[in-house]
Design a protein around this motif. Structure first.
Motif, PDB file in Angstrom:
ATOM      1  N   ALA A  13       0.830  -1.211   0.000  1.00 16.73           N
ATOM      2  CA  ALA A  13       0.000   0.000   0.000  1.00 16.73           C
ATOM      3  C   ALA A  13       0.860   1.256   0.000  1.00 16.73           C
ATOM      4  O   ALA A  13       0.520   2.249  -0.666  1.00 16.73           O
ATOM      5  N   SER A  14       1.964   1.245   0.732  1.00 12.92           N
ATOM      6  CA  SER A  14       2.843   2.424   0.803  1.00 12.92           C
ATOM      7  C   SER A  14       3.508   2.702  -0.540  1.00 12.92           C
ATOM      8  O   SER A  14       3.553   3.855  -1.002  1.00 12.92           O
ATOM      9  N   ILE A  15       4.031   1.652  -1.178  1.00 15.96           N
ATOM     10  CA  ILE A  15       4.672   1.826  -2.488  1.00 15.96           C
ATOM     11  C   ILE A  15       3.646   2.282  -3.518  1.00 15.96           C
ATOM     12  O   ILE A  15       3.894   3.211  -4.296  1.00 15.96           O
ATOM     13  N   ALA A  16       2.488   1.635  -3.527  1.00 11.52           N
ATOM     14  CA  ALA A  16       1.433   1.999  -4.476  1.00 11.52           C
ATOM     15  C   ALA A  16       0.980   3.446  -4.262  1.00 11.52           C
ATOM     16  O   ALA A  16       0.779   4.187  -5.228  1.00 11.52           O
ATOM     17  N   ALA A  93      -1.504  -3.965  -9.104  1.00 15.37           N
ATOM     18  CA  ALA A  93      -2.957  -4.036  -8.929  1.00 15.37           C
ATOM     19  C   ALA A  93      -3.450  -2.909  -8.024  1.00 15.37           C
ATOM     20  O   ALA A  93      -4.462  -2.256  -8.319  1.00 15.37           O
ATOM     21  N   ALA A  94      -2.730  -2.666  -6.939  1.00 11.67           N
ATOM     22  CA  ALA A  94      -3.116  -1.603  -6.013  1.00 11.67           C
ATOM     23  C   ALA A  94      -3.013  -0.231  -6.673  1.00 11.67           C
ATOM     24  O   ALA A  94      -3.851   0.652  -6.439  1.00 11.67           O
ATOM     25  N   ALA A 155      -5.705   0.989  -1.533  1.00  8.65           N
ATOM     26  CA  ALA A 155      -4.614   0.070  -1.862  1.00  8.65           C
ATOM     27  C   ALA A 155      -4.476  -1.000  -0.789  1.00  8.65           C
ATOM     28  O   ALA A 155      -4.188  -2.166  -1.086  1.00  8.65           O
ATOM     29  N   LEU A 156      -4.690  -0.620   0.454  1.00  9.26           N
ATOM     30  CA  LEU A 156      -4.573  -1.576   1.558  1.00  9.26           C
ATOM     31  C   LEU A 156      -5.659  -2.649   1.482  1.00  9.26           C
ATOM     32  O   LEU A 156      -5.430  -3.804   1.844  1.00  9.26           O
TER      33      LEU A 156
END
Length: 225
Positions: A13-16, A93-94, A155-156
């Motif tokens: 989630a952080s990278i996305a 995907a995120a 994203a998470l």
């Protein structure tokens, strides 16, 4: 209890979010300030993942990044690298499913103030880069922050597209949503409840903080006036 799904979900989630925030702001800025043929069509395409079923998005990603797909086969030939069934696939995907939220927030933010403010700064000799950071960014900041929080939360919680392109591989692609699904599938309700409570707590905290922050800034703006 294995906390790998938590760390993996936060990592993905952080990278996305970082990728989506950068490109979301950049693309929204360019599109919102320019008129060109096909603009509405382009905006509709950018927002499409928001209304499509996640499995449809996942199928599209699987087609593009699979071993026989146009991008997947190229990466395999040039770098001997496969995206399908890896955490990188989960990041992609995120990115795709959360991008519309950031783009929509950023585009609305850039359209909610008078562009003459920026033009005035440009006529006074300021560079476009300086105008963006000293004028545009502060004016659009509330909407951009809202987009960032919603992007991270989306994203998470991504599941469908992630399952299609990244699959379920314990300790490699096992995000919290996947951990919940397969815990239920295997009858491990205790673990499923644990992760359900965890992801609800994270999502609720993010939205609660955003509402609190927005309300505080609206009150401050009212008092200043």
């Amino acid at each position: 209890m294995d906390y790998t799904p938590l760390f993996l979900s936060l990592k993905i989630a952080s990278i996305a979010t970082a990728v989506v925030v950068f490109f979301g702001i950049l693309i929204a800025r360019i599109i919102s300030r320019n008129q060109f043929p096909g603009k509405r069509i382009l905006e509709s395409l950018l927002m499409l993942p928001l209304v499509l079923p996640p499995t449809v998005v996942g199928f599209g990603l699987l087609y593009l990044f699979g071993k026989n797909g146009p991008i997947g086969s190229l990466l395999l030939q040039l770098f001997d690298f496969q995206i399908v069934f890896t955490w990188v696939g989960a990041v992609i995907a995120a990115i795709v499913v959360s991008f519309p939220l950031m783009y929509q927030s950023a585009a609305a933010s850039f359209q909610n103030y008078d562009p003459n403010i920026e033009n005035a700064a440009l006529t006074m000799g300021a560079s476009k880069w300086r105008v963006f950071w000293t004028v545009t960014f502060p004016l659009a900041w509330p909407g951009l922050l809202a987009g960032l929080v919603l992007t991270f939360a989306r994203a998470l919680g991504e599941f469908g597209a992630t399952l299609m392109i990244a699959g379920y591989i314990p300790n490699q692609t096992e995000t919290i949503p996947l951990a919940i699904y397969f815990a239920v599938d295997s009858g491990n309700m205790e673990e499923a409840v644990f992760w359900v409570i965890g992801i609800i707590a994270v999502g609720f905290s993010a939205i609660l903080w955003l509402n609190w922050w927005s309300g505080r800034n609206i009150l401050r703006f009212t008092n200043d006036k």
